[in-house]
Scaffold this active site. Sequence first.
Site, PDB file in Angstrom:
ATOM      1  N   SER A  24       0.833  -1.208   0.000  1.00 30.87           N
ATOM      2  CA  SER A  24       0.000   0.000   0.000  1.00 30.87           C
ATOM      3  C   SER A  24       0.870   1.262   0.000  1.00 30.87           C
ATOM      4  CB  SER A  24      -0.946   0.015   1.216  1.00 30.87           C
ATOM      5  OG  SER A  24      -0.226  -0.106   2.422  1.00 30.87           O
ATOM      6  N   HIS A 157     -38.965  22.523 -13.741  1.00 24.39           N
ATOM      7  CA  HIS A 157     -39.070  21.613 -14.893  1.00 24.39           C
ATOM      8  C   HIS A 157     -38.337  22.191 -16.108  1.00 24.39           C
ATOM      9  CE1 HIS A 157     -42.512  19.678 -12.725  1.00 24.39           C
ATOM     10  NE2 HIS A 157     -42.733  20.940 -12.364  1.00 24.39           N
ATOM     11  N   SER A 278     -11.714  23.537 -30.060  1.00 26.34           N
ATOM     12  CA  SER A 278     -11.850  22.281 -30.784  1.00 26.34           C
ATOM     13  C   SER A 278     -10.693  22.156 -31.756  1.00 26.34           C
ATOM     14  CB  SER A 278     -13.178  22.283 -31.547  1.00 26.34           C
ATOM     15  OG  SER A 278     -13.141  21.353 -32.610  1.00 26.34           O
ATOM     16  N   LYS A 284     -15.166  26.995 -31.997  1.00 29.23           N
ATOM     17  CA  LYS A 284     -15.686  26.456 -30.735  1.00 29.23           C
ATOM     18  C   LYS A 284     -14.991  27.018 -29.494  1.00 29.23           C
ATOM     19  CE  LYS A 284     -18.374  23.679 -30.075  1.00 29.23           C
ATOM     20  NZ  LYS A 284     -18.276  22.222 -30.137  1.00 29.23           N
ATOM     21  N   GLU A 291     -17.844  20.798 -17.594  1.00 25.13           N
ATOM     22  CA  GLU A 291     -18.172  19.413 -17.957  1.00 25.13           C
ATOM     23  C   GLU A 291     -17.420  18.426 -17.069  1.00 25.13           C
ATOM     24  OE1 GLU A 291     -18.783  18.971 -22.562  1.00 25.13           O
ATOM     25  OE2 GLU A 291     -17.303  20.523 -22.185  1.00 25.13           O
ATOM     26  N   TYR A 318      -9.870  -6.263  12.488  1.00 22.04           N
ATOM     27  CA  TYR A 318      -9.176  -5.819  11.281  1.00 22.04           C
ATOM     28  C   TYR A 318      -9.172  -6.915  10.229  1.00 22.04           C
ATOM     29  CZ  TYR A 318      -5.677  -4.162   7.996  1.00 22.04           C
ATOM     30  OH  TYR A 318      -5.051  -3.765   6.847  1.00 22.04           O
ATOM     31  N   GLN A 323      -7.373  -2.110   3.829  1.00 20.44           N
ATOM     32  CA  GLN A 323      -6.307  -1.345   3.186  1.00 20.44           C
ATOM     33  C   GLN A 323      -6.825  -0.617   1.941  1.00 20.44           C
ATOM     34  OE1 GLN A 323      -2.248  -2.997   3.010  1.00 20.44           O
ATOM     35  NE2 GLN A 323      -2.509  -3.070   0.791  1.00 20.44           N
ATOM     36  N   LYS A 326      -8.176   3.466   1.348  1.00 20.36           N
ATOM     37  CA  LYS A 326      -7.454   4.728   1.138  1.00 20.36           C
ATOM     38  C   LYS A 326      -7.514   5.249  -0.286  1.00 20.36           C
ATOM     39  CE  LYS A 326      -4.461   3.064   4.568  1.00 20.36           C
ATOM     40  NZ  LYS A 326      -5.400   1.973   4.460  1.00 20.36           N
TER      41      LYS A 326
HETATM   42  N1  ARG Z   1      -1.128  -1.586   5.185  1.00 18.12           N
HETATM   43  C1  ARG Z   1      -2.174  -1.863   6.109  1.00 18.12           C
HETATM   44  C2  ARG Z   1      -3.438  -1.056   5.812  1.00 18.12           C
HETATM   45  O1  ARG Z   1      -3.357  -0.081   5.127  1.00 18.12           O
HETATM   46  C3  ARG Z   1      -1.737  -1.538   7.504  1.00 18.12           C
HETATM   47  C4  ARG Z   1      -2.357  -2.420   8.536  1.00 18.12           C
HETATM   48  C5  ARG Z   1      -1.911  -3.804   8.338  1.00 18.12           C
HETATM   49  N2  ARG Z   1      -2.208  -4.622   9.445  1.00 18.12           N
HETATM   50  C6  ARG Z   1      -1.991  -5.927   9.408  1.00 18.12           C
HETATM   51  N3  ARG Z   1      -2.254  -6.584  10.467  1.00 18.12           N
HETATM   52  N4  ARG Z   1      -1.489  -6.513   8.342  1.00 18.12           N
HETATM   53  O2  ARG Z   1      -4.528  -1.383   6.239  1.00 18.12           O
END
Ligand code: ARG
Length: 458
Positions: A24, A157, A278, A284, A291, A318, A323, A326
């Site tokens: 990540s 309308h 254009s 144009k 847009e 968790y 992950q 994000k």
């Molecule tokens: N890279 C992970 C995330 O963004 C961090 C947490 C990972 N935790 C784990 N137990 N592998 O969620």
Amino acid sequence: MSQKTWGGRFSGDTDSRVEAFTESISFDRRLYKHDIIASQAHARMLAEVGLLTEGEAEQIVAALNAIGEQIERGEFAYSIKLEDIHTHIERALIERLGDVGRKLHTGRSRNDQVITDVRLWVRDSIDELTARLAALQSSLLDAAERHRDVVLPGYTHMQRAQPVLAAHYFLAYAEKYQRDRERLADCRKRTNVLSLGAAALAGTSLPIDRESVREKLGFDSIAANSLDVSSDRDFLLEFVFDLSLIAVHLSGWAEEWIIWATTEFNFVELPDAFCTGSSIMPHKKNPDVLELIRGKSARVIGDLQQLLVLVKGLPLAYNRDLQEDKTALFDAFDTVSASLELAAALIRETKLRREVIAARLEIGHLDATTLMEFLIGQSVPMRSAHEAVGKLVRLCEERRCRLAELPAEVYEEVRPGLSQGVYKVLGVANALNAFRSAGSTAPAEVEKQIARWRKVLA
Ligand code: ARG
């Protein structure tokens, strides 16, 4: 030695395809500042409770600052072998401090760490967006004042309905963005809660002091249930919903102005700097920014959808799926933030075409409802007044004229004595001045609203 923080249990290396698939760092690196301040608060707390010495905590805080500067200078090396920003920073700390660096993760897990970082990031992002929304509102207020003398046809309308002051029109959007600000402020309350200290899922046997970390990081309260902490993405979903609604508000307005910029409407003159041409048609001038504000709202709505689907089947606590929160979060924020900035600039620099609007304002019987209300004022029951004016409009359509152009006999036929006074409410200018209800487009009401917004946005 394995580079992995969890290397102890494993005998071989991770498959490189797995590293590429599970990393990540390519997107969570933008959390680095928040990861560092959260770690510094954690280290200071560890010293307070005796899990680190004061000296060790100071070394960690200083080294983390140095790592932050290195990242800012663009001199920090990233590798998918280290998965995420948390592991990168911890590894860099250990490289600098050896065993002292190896103590930072005491009483903490990446599960509570990552969500603490994200909460800090969302908190800052809410503050940034609030400022952007306020800037957009200011540009709307300026436009309202700049076009004080302009009367627009109001539509329902997409058909001409009643006249409205241009100032009333601009301030309608200021209201929407005010509600967006309120929604963000409300979301901030649920965002500003400390996750750190929940550790992996159950808490820790070490004597950590969560209250101290809460205070250091400026959180309002401490998450009460460790098991809830690492699965809770509610605040993040709420935030992206709030972003979606902002995007939807922007998109509706963009659509309106795209229509206004057509030859058929010709209500606005968009600044050249916000349009493109254009490659084949030399004449144009296309409203691409509008847009794309409309088009990019689709991404934000998609981001919200992605997040809802992401969490819908997850058991406690968790799960690595999280992950994936994000990319959607960052994309929604970046898209809305840029759209807000451009919308504010565009509104600031766009002029309404007063003459074009004024020249066609008497078309469409914008005064018909006022005429009906005038009849009601003379004790005609509402439904009868509605019917009578409907018939008059039909007569106008036949004669291709305006209500104000019908002769007195016609009004006398509707109701004896009506021709006296009726011409004082006919025509757009008279119709507009007849408004009086609170919150209406009555000039005095609109002036009150302009004054109120001046104070709100001061
Ligand atoms: N890279 C992970 C995330 O963004 C961090 C947490 C990972 N935790 C784990 N137990 N592998 O969620």
